[in-house]
Each structure stands twice: as structure tokens, then as C-alpha cells.
Design an enzyme around this catalytic site. Structure first.
Site, short mmCIF file in Angstrom:
data_model
loop_
_atom_site.label_atom_id
_atom_site.label_comp_id
_atom_site.label_asym_id
_atom_site.label_seq_id
_atom_site.Cartn_x
_atom_site.Cartn_y
_atom_site.Cartn_z
N LYS A 101 -19.64 -12.81 -39.29
CA LYS A 101 -19.93 -13.32 -37.93
C LYS A 101 -20.66 -12.26 -37.12
CE LYS A 101 -15.49 -14.13 -37.18
NZ LYS A 101 -14.91 -13.69 -38.47
N ARG A 147 -16.36 -2.00 -45.11
CA ARG A 147 -17.12 -2.04 -43.85
C ARG A 147 -17.05 -0.69 -43.13
NH1 ARG A 147 -15.93 -6.64 -39.64
NH2 ARG A 147 -13.78 -6.03 -40.10
#
Ligand code: AP5
Length: 204
Positions: free
Chosen positions: A14, A123
């Protein structure tokens, strides 16, 4: 005022896809996750209240999130709508949102659970620019690597709790928005550019 919602499990992409949508639509990004992390960094009452939920991978109570959004939507840049990222996450949040703004499209990025863990554990974030990287899928330029940080909730056990919260409390929203005829499904299990192209095709 008409807004877009970016919807999907943790690590679906997202945040990664938000910049292309912002560029295309001119809508400002409103990420409840980022707002909560800022509140925590500034040691505000809200941040301190949200901390234990976030670190446990649980959803922060609806009333805290809804009042945060109420305040954010009063700001001048939100007048023509916003791009919600990670909000709403419960039916109750969606019902509250419907009272204050019109949602014209919900872009649902879907990725299988088994892919989520490696995305989240790998990440890395640039604290100066907010840019999102991945050690394998989107490596940062060599000169930036030393300043990258890893989110505290980006570990395997917290991700499993976040996925559980997603399936039990957030996934039912897909049906809610599908019934309203505004849900658009995107296959998030493609590379970053392919996902961006699929989303941009929806916006033309
Ligand atoms: P939040 O910050 O919203 O986290 P999240 O929903 O878990 O989403 P993420 O930010 O982890 O993932 P993303 O989909 O943005 O993925 P990204 O693009 O970074 O929320 C954190 C916490 O705050 C929650 O757990 C909760 O406690 C609280 N909270 C927030 N909002 C709330 C609300 N409304 N109600 C209640 N509580 C709330 O990508 C992930 C990684 O994958 C990156 O490394 C990226 O480079 C890589 N990647 C992206 N796309 C691809 C691709 N196509 N292929 C390969 N790698 C990719």
C-alpha cells in the site's frame, strides 16, 4: 470531496504504491500507520496509548483512530479528498468514515500470506525521505544503506499477529465495499512496476 482507499494485508504494498496514485490524482496520502508512528515519536498521549497495540500487532481502538481522521480531514489539503492508506480497518471505522466523506474507489491489493512475511521482514525505511525499500525486491542505493531503519513491528512474530488481525477484523471490509460497488481488486503478487501499472489503469 471524494476519497480513495488503499486496502490490503500488511506488507501488500500500500505504502509503496501510494506515491504513484498521489502523482496521478493529486490526492494527499493519509496513512494512519504513519500518523501513529509520528505520534509515538513525539511521545503524545495518543502515541503512548497506541504503542502497546502496535508493538503487539493488534489494531488500535476505533475511537482513537476515528478522532485522528476527523482532525486530519479538517486540514486544508484534504478539502478535495484524500488517499487513505491503512484506513479504514474495521466495519465501524468504515461506517464512521462514510459520515464524513465520500469514498469513490477502494483499491484492494491482494498478496498471499506466505509472501507477506518475507516482504515485511526485509523492509527497510529511509527516515529522512520516508522512502520504502526491501533488501531483495527494492534495494536502496549503496550510499543510503547506513541510515536505513527497520520498523519495530517488522518481525516475524508481530507480522503473524498483524495478519491475524487483518483476516479477522479487516478482510470483511472487502465484502462491505464490494456491496457498495466500489471495490477494485489488484493482484499484488507481481513485481512493483506491474502492480503500479495495474493500479494506474484503474485511474484513467
Ligand atoms: P500500518 O503502518 O498501516 O502497517 P500495515 O497495514 O501492516 O501495512 P504496512 O505498512 O506494513 O505495509 P504496506 O502494505 O504499506 O507495504 P509496503 O508498501 O511498505 O499499521 C501499523 C500498525 O498501526 C497496525 O498494526 C496497527 O497497530 C496500527 N494501525 C494503523 N492503522 C490503523 C487503523 N486504521 N486501525 C487500527 N490500527 C491501526 O511494502 C512492504 C515491503 O514489501 C516493502 O519492503 C516493499 O519494498 C516490498 N514490496 C512492496 N510491493 C512489492 C512487490 N510488488 N513485490 C515485492 N516486494 C514488494
Amino acid at each position: 470531496m471524494s476519497s480513495i482507499v488503499l486496502f490490503g494485508p500488511p506488507g501488500a504494498g500500500k505504502g509503496t504504491q501510494a506515491s504513484a496514485i498521489m502523482q496521478k490524482t493529486g490526492l494527499p496520502q493519509v496513512s494512519t500507520g504513519d500518523m501513529l508512528r509520528n505520534a509515538l515519536a513525539n511521545q503524545t498521549e495518543l502515541g503512548l496509548e497506541a504503542k502497546e497495540y502496535m508493538e503487539a500487532g493488534k489494531l488500535v481502538p476505533d475511537e482513537l483512530i476515528i478522532s485522528l481522521i476527523h482532525e486530519r480531514l479538517k486540514e486544508e489539503d484534504a478539502i478535495h479528498g484524500v488517499l487513505f492508506d491503512g484506513f479504514p480497518r474495521t466495519i465501524s471505522q468504515a461506517e464512521s468514515l462514510a459520515k464524513i466523506t465520500t469514498v469513490s474507489m477502494v483499491i484492494s491489493i491482494q498478496v498471499p500470506d506466505e509472501k507477506i512475511i518475507e516482504r515485511i521482514v526485509g523492509r527497510r525505511m529511509d527516515p529522512e525521505t520516508g522512502e520504502i525499500y526491501h533488501v531483495v525486491f527494492k534495494p536502496a542505493p549503496e550510499e543510503l544503506k547506513s541510515r536505513l531503519i527497520q520498523r519495530k513491528d517488522d518481525n516475524e512474530s508481530t507480522v503473524r499477529s498483524r495478519l491475524e488481525a487483518y483476516h479477522s477484523q479487516t478482510a470483511p471490509l472487502a465484502d462491505y465495499y464490494n456491496k457498495l460497488g466500489i471495490l477494485e481488486n489488484i493482484d499484488g503478487d507481481q513485481n512493483i512496476i506491474e502492480v503500479t501499472n495495474s493500479i494506474i489503469n484503474l485511474l484513467v
